[in-house]
Design a protein around this motif. Structure first.
Motif, short mmCIF file in Angstrom:
data_model
loop_
_atom_site.label_atom_id
_atom_site.label_comp_id
_atom_site.label_asym_id
_atom_site.label_seq_id
_atom_site.Cartn_x
_atom_site.Cartn_y
_atom_site.Cartn_z
N ARG A 155 9.33 -13.14 -1.38
CA ARG A 155 8.79 -11.89 -0.83
C ARG A 155 9.03 -10.77 -1.84
NH1 ARG A 155 13.48 -13.21 2.03
NH2 ARG A 155 12.26 -14.48 3.41
N HIS A 156 8.24 -9.70 -1.70
CA HIS A 156 8.58 -8.51 -2.47
C HIS A 156 8.80 -7.35 -1.51
CE1 HIS A 156 4.19 -7.07 -2.57
NE2 HIS A 156 4.84 -5.94 -2.32
N GLY A 157 9.51 -6.34 -2.00
CA GLY A 157 9.73 -5.14 -1.23
C GLY A 157 9.28 -3.95 -2.04
N ILE A 178 10.28 0.37 -2.68
CA ILE A 178 11.08 1.57 -2.41
C ILE A 178 10.55 2.72 -3.27
CG2 ILE A 178 13.19 0.35 -1.74
CD1 ILE A 178 14.24 0.95 -4.61
N ARG A 179 10.90 3.93 -2.85
CA ARG A 179 10.49 5.13 -3.60
C ARG A 179 11.72 5.99 -3.75
NH1 ARG A 179 6.19 5.45 1.27
NH2 ARG A 179 4.85 3.73 0.59
N VAL A 180 12.13 6.25 -5.00
CA VAL A 180 13.32 7.07 -5.22
C VAL A 180 12.91 8.46 -5.68
CG1 VAL A 180 14.80 5.07 -5.73
CG2 VAL A 180 13.65 6.27 -7.61
N VAL A 194 11.10 -6.07 -6.45
CA VAL A 194 11.02 -4.80 -5.74
C VAL A 194 10.19 -3.81 -6.56
CG1 VAL A 194 12.29 -2.87 -4.72
CG2 VAL A 194 13.25 -5.18 -4.59
N PHE A 195 9.05 -3.41 -5.98
CA PHE A 195 8.20 -2.39 -6.60
C PHE A 195 8.90 -1.05 -6.38
CE2 PHE A 195 4.62 0.49 -7.05
CZ PHE A 195 3.83 -0.12 -8.01
N THR A 196 9.27 -0.40 -7.47
CA THR A 196 10.12 0.79 -7.37
C THR A 196 9.42 1.99 -7.99
OG1 THR A 196 12.08 -0.61 -7.47
CG2 THR A 196 12.38 1.72 -8.00
N ILE A 235 13.55 0.93 2.68
CA ILE A 235 12.55 -0.06 2.29
C ILE A 235 11.28 0.25 3.10
CG2 ILE A 235 13.52 -1.75 3.95
CD1 ILE A 235 12.47 -3.01 0.69
N ASN A 236 10.15 0.38 2.41
CA ASN A 236 8.96 0.80 3.17
C ASN A 236 8.04 -0.36 3.54
OD1 ASN A 236 6.62 0.67 1.25
ND2 ASN A 236 7.89 2.10 0.08
N HIS A 237 8.19 -1.50 2.88
CA HIS A 237 7.56 -2.73 3.37
C HIS A 237 8.17 -3.93 2.68
CE1 HIS A 237 4.96 -1.97 -0.21
NE2 HIS A 237 4.78 -3.27 -0.26
N LEU A 238 8.03 -5.08 3.31
CA LEU A 238 8.37 -6.35 2.68
C LEU A 238 7.13 -7.23 2.82
CD1 LEU A 238 12.02 -7.15 3.85
CD2 LEU A 238 11.25 -6.77 1.50
N ARG A 267 -3.89 -10.90 -4.44
CA ARG A 267 -4.67 -10.30 -3.35
C ARG A 267 -3.69 -9.88 -2.26
NH1 ARG A 267 -8.93 -13.94 -0.98
NH2 ARG A 267 -10.05 -12.00 -0.55
N GLN A 268 -3.91 -8.71 -1.67
CA GLN A 268 -2.93 -8.17 -0.72
C GLN A 268 -3.61 -7.49 0.46
OE1 GLN A 268 -1.54 -5.81 -4.09
NE2 GLN A 268 0.54 -6.28 -3.43
N THR A 269 -2.99 -7.61 1.61
CA THR A 269 -3.40 -6.80 2.75
C THR A 269 -2.15 -6.43 3.53
OG1 THR A 269 -4.86 -6.64 4.67
CG2 THR A 269 -3.85 -8.78 4.27
N GLY A 312 4.07 -3.68 7.03
CA GLY A 312 4.29 -5.05 6.56
C GLY A 312 3.06 -5.48 5.79
N GLU A 313 3.27 -6.31 4.79
CA GLU A 313 2.18 -6.66 3.88
C GLU A 313 2.23 -8.16 3.65
OE1 GLU A 313 0.94 -4.84 -0.49
OE2 GLU A 313 2.96 -5.58 -0.19
N VAL A 314 1.10 -8.73 3.22
CA VAL A 314 1.08 -10.14 2.86
C VAL A 314 0.29 -10.27 1.57
CG1 VAL A 314 -0.67 -10.42 4.67
CG2 VAL A 314 0.26 -12.43 3.61
N SER A 341 -4.59 -1.81 -6.81
CA SER A 341 -4.24 -2.33 -5.49
C SER A 341 -3.09 -1.52 -4.89
CB SER A 341 -3.80 -3.79 -5.58
OG SER A 341 -4.83 -4.60 -6.09
N ALA A 342 -2.09 -1.23 -5.73
CA ALA A 342 -0.93 -0.48 -5.25
C ALA A 342 -1.36 0.89 -4.75
CB ALA A 342 0.11 -0.34 -6.37
N ALA A 343 -2.27 1.54 -5.49
CA ALA A 343 -2.76 2.85 -5.05
C ALA A 343 -3.47 2.72 -3.71
CB ALA A 343 -3.69 3.44 -6.11
N ILE A 388 -2.83 0.56 -1.40
CA ILE A 388 -1.82 0.33 -0.37
C ILE A 388 -1.11 1.62 -0.01
CG2 ILE A 388 0.39 -0.84 0.04
CD1 ILE A 388 -0.96 -3.18 -1.66
N PHE A 389 -0.74 2.39 -1.03
CA PHE A 389 -0.14 3.71 -0.77
C PHE A 389 -1.06 4.52 0.14
CE2 PHE A 389 2.57 3.41 -4.69
CZ PHE A 389 3.74 3.93 -4.17
N GLN A 390 -2.34 4.59 -0.26
CA GLN A 390 -3.26 5.49 0.43
C GLN A 390 -3.55 5.03 1.85
OE1 GLN A 390 -5.89 5.41 -2.79
NE2 GLN A 390 -5.11 7.30 -3.68
C1 OOG Z 1 4.40 0.58 -3.11
C2 OOG Z 1 2.97 0.11 -3.08
C3 OOG Z 1 2.76 -0.99 -4.11
C4 OOG Z 1 2.16 -3.44 -3.87
O1 OOG Z 1 2.34 -4.50 -3.27
O2 OOG Z 1 1.23 -3.27 -4.69
C5 OOG Z 1 3.10 -2.34 -3.60
C6 OOG Z 1 4.75 1.55 -2.03
O3 OOG Z 1 4.02 1.69 -1.04
O4 OOG Z 1 5.83 2.15 -2.17
O5 OOG Z 1 4.07 -2.61 -2.96
#
Ligand code: OOG
Ligand code: NI
Length: 412
Positions: free
Chosen positions: A64-66, A68-70, A123-125, A219-222, A260-262, A289-291, A366-368, A370-372
């Motif tokens: 899994r990945h997680g 965080i935002r510092v 961990v995406f940081t 942690i904002n998602h796993l 690929r992520q959702t 939560g994400e997959v 993709s990360a952008a 997910i953030f949005q």
């Molecule tokens: C990180 C978003 C990026 C991914 O899977 O691409 C990410 C966040 O929302 O802090 O986790």
């Protein structure tokens, strides 16, 4: 930990792979208690992965990945030291400011094949870009709050100093280390600011409020990994889990590439702001939560092709095209069989085989997305200039080049 702890006998230091596995399991257990829908997601993914066997089955079970935002460079350095004890190094640089999200990021992850096979936890940081807050008074108020906060317990700081002195964590302290590290990432129902300041920060960008208003980088998602993200997405719909409408990344293919992520949409949770009583709560929307489904790591040529096709898809969708139709048509240009990908030099393969090397990293677009989809687009207008070099200065460490890691794995 419930199991006897294997150690490097000569040194008495715990194997970082074991520490990472213990931490990632404890973090997942904590998040499952905090966000029960994440538990539902884990069960759903285990169901879609039931057909897996062998080495893949082991990886899928622990993988899994997680994220965080510092808030400050000093927090970033602290998490680097923490993850380093678990055998995780900063890999890659992601500039999210280009997509209007006021952060830049790296991923802490294991880098060698043996460690990835044991547990690829990453961990995406993200580091907040306060310089992208245009209101100078608000920016200074936020900076002062972040400067005052302490996201690591004194005991964890002692243990990190011990790791530096000994060149690793003495195994007798492993359980303690995991428990102390969890504190950094837990959810706080009590915010550190009043509702008015929260509103002003949120108006600047929802992400700024998420980072500045709480006592730590919750942690904002796993994200568990599935072998069939379309099946997982369909199951999320069936269970009424409110998945985001679009799967990020490449369209469905016979030979999966990259990532690929959702996700299910972030929950709106009760928060008590400073000055509020028991019956007078606010809310905050951030945790989800994400997959993900992973595929082949691409060579620079393959990645350039992917980026070009994705940019074309985005511009056609922005002009009103149907995403599915346009995705199928545009991505038809990317060869979808192993031999062609090999011949065209589009993906990395294990030396002398047709076995693609798995992509272990993330995708900025993709990360952008997910953030949005979880925070909303925000209203900030200026686009700041980002730089990997500035990030590395704040990190006090270089970030590793992921392409070089895949090239090395391919040459092995
Ligand atoms: C990180 C978003 C990026 C991914 O899977 O691409 C990410 C966040 O929302 O802090 O986790
Ligand atoms: Ni993620």
């Amino acid at each position: 930990m419930n199991h006897p702890t294997p150690t490097n006998r000569s040194s008495g230091l715990i194997d970082p792979n074991i520490l990472r596995t213990a931490f990632s399991r404890a973090l997942s257990d904590m998040y499952r208690r905090e966000v029960p829908l994440y538990g539902t997601l884990l069960e759903l993914v285990a169901e879609t992965n039931r057909t897996a066997s062998g080495d893949v089955a082991h990886r899928l079970e622990v993988e899994r990945h997680g994220a965080i935002r510092v808030g400050t460079a000093s927090e970033l350095v602290g998490v680097r030291r923490l993850f380093s004890a678990m055998g995780m190094q900063p890999v890659g640089y992601y500039d999210l400011a280009a997509a209007g999200v006021p952060v830049h990021s790296t991923a802490f992850r294991p880098t060698d094949a043996a460690a990835l096979a044991i547990n690829p936890f990453r961990v995406f940081t993200s580091l907040l870009r306060l310089d992208m807050v245009t209101d100078a008074a608000l920016r200074e108020e936020a900076a002062a709050i972040l400067d005052r906060r302490r996201i690591f317990t004194p005991r964890l700081l002692d243990l990190l100093a011990l790791v530096d002195r000994e060149g690793g964590l003495p195994s007798a302290h492993a359980e303690d280390f995991v428990a102390e590290a969890l504190h950094t990432f837990r959810w706080h129902e009590t915010a550190s600011v009043d509702a008015g300041l929260y509103r002003r920060l949120k108006a600047s960008h929802p992400l700024v409020a998420d980072v500045v208003c709480f006592r730590g980088p919750h942690i904002n998602h796993l994200t568990p990994r599935t072998l069939d993200i379309d099946a997982a997405q369909a199951a999320m719909h069936r269970l009424g889990m409110n998945p985001k409408p679009v799967i990020e990344g490449p369209p469905r293919r016979a030979v999966p590439i990259l990532l690929r992520q959702t996700s299910f949409q972030a929950l709106t949770e009760p928060v008590r702001f400073v000055g509020q009583g028991d019956h007078d709560r606010g809310t905050h929307t951030a945790r989800f939560g994400e997959v993900e489904q992973r595929g082949a790591a691409l060579t620079p040529a393959g990645r350039a092709l992917y980026d070009r096709l994705l940019a074309q898809l985005q511009s056609e969708v922005a002009a009103g095209a149907d995403r599915q139709e346009a995705g199928g048509r545009i991505f038809a240009e990317f060869p979808d069989d192993i031999d062609a990908m090999h011949e065209d030099g589009l993906a990395f393969f294990r030396h002398g085989t047709s076995e693609p090397i798995l992509y272990e990293d993330f995708l900025p677009v993709s990360a952008a997305g997910i953030f949005q989809s979880n925070l909303g687009p925000g209203t900030r207008e200026t686009l700041a200039v980002s730089s990997r070099q500035a990030f590395e200065t704040e990190l006090q460490s270089p970030t590793l080049d992921e392409t070089a890691l895949y090239a090395a794995a391919a040459a092995e």
